[in-house]
Design an enzyme around this catalytic site. Structure first.
Site, mmCIF file in Angstrom:
data_model
loop_
_atom_site.group_PDB
_atom_site.id
_atom_site.type_symbol
_atom_site.label_atom_id
_atom_site.label_comp_id
_atom_site.label_asym_id
_atom_site.label_seq_id
_atom_site.Cartn_x
_atom_site.Cartn_y
_atom_site.Cartn_z
ATOM 1 N N GLU A 160 0.851 -1.208 0.000
ATOM 2 C CA GLU A 160 0.000 0.000 0.000
ATOM 3 C C GLU A 160 0.881 1.250 0.000
ATOM 4 O O GLU A 160 1.718 1.449 0.889
ATOM 5 C CB GLU A 160 -0.933 -0.016 1.218
ATOM 6 C CG GLU A 160 -1.997 1.057 1.120
ATOM 7 C CD GLU A 160 -3.049 0.969 2.225
ATOM 8 O OE1 GLU A 160 -3.382 -0.160 2.651
ATOM 9 O OE2 GLU A 160 -3.514 2.025 2.663
ATOM 10 N N HIS A 174 -2.713 10.259 0.399
ATOM 11 C CA HIS A 174 -2.857 8.929 -0.162
ATOM 12 C C HIS A 174 -2.701 8.973 -1.684
ATOM 13 O O HIS A 174 -1.948 8.195 -2.273
ATOM 14 C CB HIS A 174 -4.230 8.375 0.225
ATOM 15 C CG HIS A 174 -4.401 6.945 -0.123
ATOM 16 N ND1 HIS A 174 -3.845 5.942 0.632
ATOM 17 C CD2 HIS A 174 -5.045 6.350 -1.151
ATOM 18 C CE1 HIS A 174 -4.155 4.785 0.081
ATOM 19 N NE2 HIS A 174 -4.879 5.010 -1.007
ATOM 20 N N ASP A 183 4.376 -14.603 11.629
ATOM 21 C CA ASP A 183 3.112 -15.110 11.096
ATOM 22 C C ASP A 183 2.041 -14.029 11.235
ATOM 23 O O ASP A 183 1.451 -13.852 12.305
ATOM 24 C CB ASP A 183 2.753 -16.380 11.887
ATOM 25 C CG ASP A 183 1.469 -17.033 11.416
ATOM 26 O OD1 ASP A 183 0.689 -16.374 10.706
ATOM 27 O OD2 ASP A 183 1.247 -18.199 11.781
ATOM 28 N N LYS A 185 -7.695 -1.418 11.077
ATOM 29 C CA LYS A 185 -7.063 -1.825 9.810
ATOM 30 C C LYS A 185 -5.840 -0.933 9.556
ATOM 31 O O LYS A 185 -4.786 -1.403 9.144
ATOM 32 C CB LYS A 185 -8.069 -1.732 8.665
ATOM 33 C CG LYS A 185 -7.573 -2.254 7.332
ATOM 34 C CD LYS A 185 -6.803 -1.237 6.500
ATOM 35 C CE LYS A 185 -6.364 -1.813 5.169
ATOM 36 N NZ LYS A 185 -5.465 -0.920 4.440
HETATM 37 C C1 MEV Z 1 -6.084 2.847 4.866
HETATM 38 O O1 MEV Z 1 -5.325 1.734 4.509
HETATM 39 C C2 MEV Z 1 -6.125 3.000 6.371
HETATM 40 C C3 MEV Z 1 -7.041 4.099 6.909
HETATM 41 O O2 MEV Z 1 -8.353 3.921 6.383
HETATM 42 C C4 MEV Z 1 -7.046 3.969 8.410
HETATM 43 C C5 MEV Z 1 -8.066 4.830 9.125
HETATM 44 O O3 MEV Z 1 -9.088 5.166 8.534
HETATM 45 O O4 MEV Z 1 -7.817 5.112 10.321
HETATM 46 C C6 MEV Z 1 -6.570 5.453 6.487
#
Ligand code: MEV
Length: 435
Positions: free
Chosen positions: A85, A390, A293, A277
């Protein structure tokens, strides 16, 4: 043509590729070539990778990057990250620099205990089973000595075994719930071997006990648990609210909005999953780079996030007496010996970069990577929004999709320093230069 085959694993690598490309691909040569492009010319290295799993056809690359300038407990680290990513490494580096200027990250190990269970069914008197277990426990531990002797010499081993009655949840269901200290090993093989030995001894002793002539015991399975709430590490950062002030950011306002974002992730599962995530973007990348792992870590972390009965944020924040404190408690079962750690050349390289941490140190480094990642995400989300950074990082992916040449890439990079990156904006920019 049939798409079914028997004896596939017995074929040579090239025979496997032949069968697959004949059966599933329209362009046999092109499909074969893609796989071959990723073969390593160093035959020994290729063989090492071939032998990690069954039916290896080629290697699957992920970028290995680094995030420098992490100050953890007063010591500097550059952290290796294997991830696809585009914005993750940049975000980690930014957060490292930010907190490096505000005292760095502090970490504490809260526990290192791992769990395994022998699951079995038993029909018979409960009190007899309990007294049998109490009398047999020492034998279980003694019979596993050949497995535990080395671990014990280093200070680890079996911590405890308990009989647990689960019959209220499931008819006739009991467990031997076992705790282990596996030191610098992730411990899966050690734990599973001990459990299988416990199961064998338990069954043998049971069958030899005349009290149980009328009862039945059936060992269902013996396996470690990836839920490790007592193999836990805390990472935190802290500074005065004033220190959060930057050119376009008022520290007090930022701290309050940041805390609100965390509070939302504490009560709202839809948000908490995305929030966590983002944390796992940092965690998994280092777990992978260090040959650990990541599926085990993921499973354990998300179970931990649900421990209160609803899925919640792994990070927390307080603002007290104008002090902003942001922390994560996260279960991490990791190894710095065994597994891939001495086998995969890039994993060995990553360990040297990290100054040969032991498992406790690696837990601390990885927890920091998760906290840093979450800080960077929440900071962007509550200030500029996530897409600006991003999409900037994603620009190169779009240019590559468009097959941009080096000069087109350079012109686009310069142009999009001052213009918002969207897929369509990049397409029209490239088309414009090309025409
Ligand atoms: C993207 O990979 C992760 C985010 O969505 C985490 C978040 O929203 O806190 C930017």
């Amino acid at each position: 043509m049939t798409k079914k085959i028997s004896g596939f694993s017995k074929l040579s690598k090239i025979q496997k590729i032949d069968w697959l490309t004949d059966t599933y691909f329209s362009g046999k040569e092109a499909a074969t070539q893609v796989l071959k492009t990723y073969w390593n010319t160093d035959k020994k290295l290729q063989q090492l990778h071939d032998e990690f799993i069954e039916n290896t056809l080629t290697n699957y690359y992920l970028p290995l990057g680094v995030a420098p300038n992490f100050l953890i407990n007063g010591k500097h680290y550059t952290i290796p990250m294997a991830i696809e990513e585009s914005s993750v490494v940049a975000a980690a580096s930014k957060a490292a620099k930010y907190w490096g200027e505000r005292g760095g990250f502090k970490t504490t190990i809260l526990g290192t205990t791992k769990i395994g269970q022998v699951h079995f069914t038993y029909t018979g008197d409960k009190t007899s089973l309990q007294s049998f277990f109490t009398a047999t426990k020492a034998t279980l531990i003694k019979d596993a000595k050949h497995l535990t002797a080395n671990m014990e010499k280093r200070g680890g081993g079996i911590i405890d075994i308990q009989l647990v009655d689960k019959t209220e949840s499931l008819e006739n269901y009991y467990q031997l719930h076992c705790e282990f200290e596996t030191l610098d090993a992730m411990g899966a093989n050690f734990i599973n071997s001990c459990l299988e030995q416990f199961a064998k001894s338990f069954e043998r002793e049971f069958n030899a006990d005349i009290r149980f002539r009328e009862s039945e015991l059936c060992i269902i399975m013996s396996i470690l648990s990836n839920y490790v709430p007592n193999c836990l590490v805390r990472a935190e950062v802290s500074c005065s609210v004033n220190q959060l002030t930057e050119k376009n950011i008022d520290g007090k306002e930022f701290a309050a909005k940041f805390a609100q974002a965390i509070a939302i992730a504490e009560v709202e599962p839809y948000r908490a999953v995305t929030h966590n995530k983002g944390i796992m973007n940092g965690i998994d990348a280092v777990v992978l780079a260090t040959g650990n792992d990541f599926r085990a870590v993921e499973a354990g972390v998300h179970a931990f996030a649900s421990k209160e009965g609803s899925y919640q944020s792994l990070t927390h924040v307080t603002i007290e007496n104008d002090i902003f404190t942001f922390w994560i408690d996260i279960p991490l079962a990791l190894g710095t010996v065994g597994g891939l750690t001495k086998l995969h050349p890039l994993v060995k390289w990553s360990f040297e970069l990290l100054q040969q941490p032991n498992a406790k140190e690696l837990m601390q480094i990885i927890a920091v990577a998760g906290l840093a990642q979450n800080f960077a995400a929440i900071k962007s989300l509550t200030t500029t929004g996530i897409q600006q950074g991003h999409m900037k990082m994603h620009l190169m992916n779009i240019l590559n999709q468009l097959d941009a040449n080096p000069s087109e890439k350079e012109q686009a990079t310069t142009h999009f320093k001052t213009h918002p990156v969207t897929h369509s904006a990049v397409v029209s920019f490239v088309n414009k230069i090309r025409s």
